[in-house]
Design a protein around this motif. Sequence first.
Motif, PDB file in Angstrom:
ATOM      1  N   MET A 161      -6.274   8.497 -15.131  1.00 19.57           N
ATOM      2  CA  MET A 161      -5.703   7.628 -16.162  1.00 19.57           C
ATOM      3  C   MET A 161      -4.695   6.630 -15.613  1.00 19.57           C
ATOM      4  SD  MET A 161      -3.125   8.746 -19.251  1.00 19.57           S
ATOM      5  CE  MET A 161      -1.924   9.212 -17.997  1.00 19.57           C
ATOM      6  N   ARG A 162      -3.995   6.978 -14.566  1.00 16.00           N
ATOM      7  CA  ARG A 162      -2.760   6.303 -14.179  1.00 16.00           C
ATOM      8  C   ARG A 162      -2.927   4.806 -13.930  1.00 16.00           C
ATOM      9  NH1 ARG A 162       0.400   9.519  -9.661  1.00 16.00           N
ATOM     10  NH2 ARG A 162      -1.538   9.118  -8.569  1.00 16.00           N
ATOM     11  N   MET A 163      -3.693   4.447 -12.919  1.00 14.94           N
ATOM     12  CA  MET A 163      -3.769   3.037 -12.527  1.00 14.94           C
ATOM     13  C   MET A 163      -4.500   2.152 -13.533  1.00 14.94           C
ATOM     14  SD  MET A 163      -2.397   2.158  -9.475  1.00 14.94           S
ATOM     15  CE  MET A 163      -3.491   1.014  -8.664  1.00 14.94           C
ATOM     16  N   PRO A 164      -5.747   2.475 -13.908  1.00 15.52           N
ATOM     17  CA  PRO A 164      -6.508   1.518 -14.724  1.00 15.52           C
ATOM     18  C   PRO A 164      -6.164   1.514 -16.201  1.00 15.52           C
ATOM     19  CG  PRO A 164      -7.873   3.419 -14.220  1.00 15.52           C
ATOM     20  CD  PRO A 164      -6.566   3.641 -13.523  1.00 15.52           C
ATOM     21  N   PHE A 165      -5.388   2.492 -16.677  1.00 11.94           N
ATOM     22  CA  PHE A 165      -5.113   2.563 -18.113  1.00 11.94           C
ATOM     23  C   PHE A 165      -3.613   2.530 -18.407  1.00 11.94           C
ATOM     24  CE2 PHE A 165      -9.425   3.962 -17.845  1.00 11.94           C
ATOM     25  CZ  PHE A 165     -10.008   3.526 -19.018  1.00 11.94           C
ATOM     26  N   LEU A 166      -2.893   3.572 -18.006  1.00 10.61           N
ATOM     27  CA  LEU A 166      -1.478   3.644 -18.346  1.00 10.61           C
ATOM     28  C   LEU A 166      -0.703   2.478 -17.752  1.00 10.61           C
ATOM     29  CD1 LEU A 166       0.876   5.175 -19.619  1.00 10.61           C
ATOM     30  CD2 LEU A 166       1.089   6.466 -17.482  1.00 10.61           C
ATOM     31  N   PRO A 172       0.801  -1.234   0.000  1.00 12.74           N
ATOM     32  CA  PRO A 172       0.000   0.000   0.000  1.00 12.74           C
ATOM     33  C   PRO A 172       0.827   1.274   0.000  1.00 12.74           C
ATOM     34  CG  PRO A 172      -0.924  -1.605   1.528  1.00 12.74           C
ATOM     35  CD  PRO A 172       0.385  -2.162   1.056  1.00 12.74           C
ATOM     36  N   ALA A 173       1.934   1.310   0.741  1.00 11.67           N
ATOM     37  CA  ALA A 173       2.730   2.536   0.813  1.00 11.67           C
ATOM     38  C   ALA A 173       3.332   2.897  -0.534  1.00 11.67           C
ATOM     39  CB  ALA A 173       3.836   2.376   1.859  1.00 11.67           C
ATOM     40  N   ALA A 174       3.690   1.901  -1.327  1.00 17.92           N
ATOM     41  CA  ALA A 174       4.287   2.176  -2.645  1.00 17.92           C
ATOM     42  C   ALA A 174       3.278   2.768  -3.606  1.00 17.92           C
ATOM     43  CB  ALA A 174       4.871   0.891  -3.227  1.00 17.92           C
ATOM     44  N   ARG A 175       1.977   2.536  -3.347  1.00 15.25           N
ATOM     45  CA  ARG A 175       0.949   3.076  -4.221  1.00 15.25           C
ATOM     46  C   ARG A 175       0.455   4.445  -3.789  1.00 15.25           C
ATOM     47  NH1 ARG A 175      -1.517  -2.065  -3.242  1.00 15.25           N
ATOM     48  NH2 ARG A 175      -3.189  -0.962  -2.184  1.00 15.25           N
ATOM     49  N   THR A 177       4.552   8.362  -7.007  1.00 17.43           N
ATOM     50  CA  THR A 177       4.805   7.357  -5.991  1.00 17.43           C
ATOM     51  C   THR A 177       5.889   6.390  -6.471  1.00 17.43           C
ATOM     52  OG1 THR A 177       3.131   5.851  -6.880  1.00 17.43           O
ATOM     53  CG2 THR A 177       2.388   7.501  -5.275  1.00 17.43           C
ATOM     54  N   THR A 178       6.273   5.476  -5.589  1.00 13.83           N
ATOM     55  CA  THR A 178       7.248   4.454  -5.967  1.00 13.83           C
ATOM     56  C   THR A 178       6.752   3.625  -7.138  1.00 13.83           C
ATOM     57  OG1 THR A 178       8.020   4.327  -3.670  1.00 13.83           O
ATOM     58  CG2 THR A 178       8.571   2.483  -5.114  1.00 13.83           C
ATOM     59  N   GLN A 179       5.465   3.289  -7.122  1.00 12.99           N
ATOM     60  CA  GLN A 179       4.912   2.511  -8.216  1.00 12.99           C
ATOM     61  C   GLN A 179       4.954   3.288  -9.528  1.00 12.99           C
ATOM     62  OE1 GLN A 179       0.694   1.542  -8.065  1.00 12.99           O
ATOM     63  NE2 GLN A 179       1.114  -0.521  -8.817  1.00 12.99           N
ATOM     64  N   ASP A 180       4.700   4.603  -9.477  1.00 14.00           N
ATOM     65  CA  ASP A 180       4.793   5.423 -10.684  1.00 14.00           C
ATOM     66  C   ASP A 180       6.180   5.326 -11.310  1.00 14.00           C
ATOM     67  OD1 ASP A 180       2.209   6.334 -10.303  1.00 14.00           O
ATOM     68  OD2 ASP A 180       2.842   8.053  -9.125  1.00 14.00           O
ATOM     69  N   LEU A 181       7.213   5.437 -10.489  1.00 16.87           N
ATOM     70  CA  LEU A 181       8.578   5.415 -10.995  1.00 16.87           C
ATOM     71  C   LEU A 181       8.947   4.040 -11.562  1.00 16.87           C
ATOM     72  CD1 LEU A 181      10.324   7.479  -8.177  1.00 16.87           C
ATOM     73  CD2 LEU A 181       9.504   8.287 -10.389  1.00 16.87           C
ATOM     74  N   LEU A 182       8.510   2.975 -10.890  1.00 17.10           N
ATOM     75  CA  LEU A 182       8.820   1.627 -11.372  1.00 17.10           C
ATOM     76  C   LEU A 182       8.124   1.349 -12.714  1.00 17.10           C
ATOM     77  CD1 LEU A 182       8.646  -0.456  -8.064  1.00 17.10           C
ATOM     78  CD2 LEU A 182      10.687   0.160  -9.363  1.00 17.10           C
TER      79      LEU A 182
END
Length: 441
Positions: free
Chosen positions: A114-119, A41-44, A56-61
């Motif tokens: 857009m970020r999570m469900p599409f990109l 959860p923290a990475a998101r 977030t960390t997930q964005d960068l990865l």
Amino acid sequence: MTPTLLLFALTGLLTLGVLTVLYVRAPVVGVGLLLTAGLWPAARSETVVHLGVSLTTQDLLVSCALAAAAVNLVRRPPRAQRALLLLGVILLLTAGSFLVGAAAFGLQAAGNDMRMPFLYVFGLALYGLTLPYTERLVHRLAAVWVAAACVETLRAVLWWMEHGIGSAIGQVMIDGLATESRALSAPEALLIAQGAVILLYATPLGAHRHLLAAPLLLTVVLLQHRTVWLVAAAMLAGWLLTGTGVEAITARGRRALRIGLTAAGLCLGVFAVSTGLLGRFGTGLTVSASDSGTLAWRATGWYELLGTLNGAVEWLTGRPFGSGFDRLVGGRVVGVSPHNYFLHLLLRIGLLGLLAFLALYATALAPALRRGADLTFRALGMLACGQLVFALTYQVHPEQGLVLGVLCALAVGVAPHAAQTGSAPPAAPRKIRPALPVPHS
């Protein structure tokens, strides 16, 4: 820019470059990092960089995975041209909707929508599509997925030890706040169910892998996400019809044995719940299974959201990102996501995007479900079928895009034999002419 900020910026760019190289050269480690970030959860949620928008960390990865996909496309263009074209259509429609939404509602609002469900989903599908596949890589990716499922199961057990199993409509108090009583979210429960199905199919993971599948499936039941129950049932039904079993009996006998054992297990479970043998745990399962209010609430919202599409243009290309999902349900305005990924696609990238999405799955699933496909191929096909069931009431999460990309690559870019051996099928042996007899003098 001060020297300190410059140093931090250079360090960050160097780190991103190293991660991109890692995704290109060691995809198994990269997939492990993506799974960890997606389920942590923290990475998101926690911002690590703010560059006009919060990252977030997930964005960068995921950004590094997208860069690695671009590198792979240049180095080794995939043979899955149709899947690549369909993914391109979806990403192009997504980019257009994002640009219109950013101009109308702001960069942050459009980006968050857009970020999570599409990109993330389709970007990671593109990354999975461009990986260089060998038998060893596919088996390692399966092992990473199973390991993530086991970690999620352990998290659920630790939660139950502290807060109890709970039910779909129950709540517990944590730090003075009412929190949902289920240990894990639906996407996490889906990953556990997928890990169990991989264990049922994947022979390289050990001769006794079926023993580990049982506790994973039990965890899925106790997590009490009814949609994931349906997903698990659909994938298990596929395994009953297409999987492998004990080699000592015929294929028809194996199928009948699996169906019989599954039916017996279901009957035993229903009997235990109905007679109260499971105590308060059985009561929680009964409450979760019988609650119909959530489905009725969602269906009402779906009908209202369809009415927000005005004109042929919006039906074809959708409404821009950032426009929200406000609808009237039960006399109140609700703004959460539609809880139906097909409707989500229709609202944001229109009928064109929805049709491209369905065509992408058809392209991937047709060879996987064909008679004679290898076990790895069939297992991924079952996972993809489960994703479609899951999408009926939830949005698809980023890690599922990897499954779609890998399946597309194996469906078109790799022959069934090559998916198992990492090489082309063996050539037919040459016919050797017999030597002519030597005449005697």
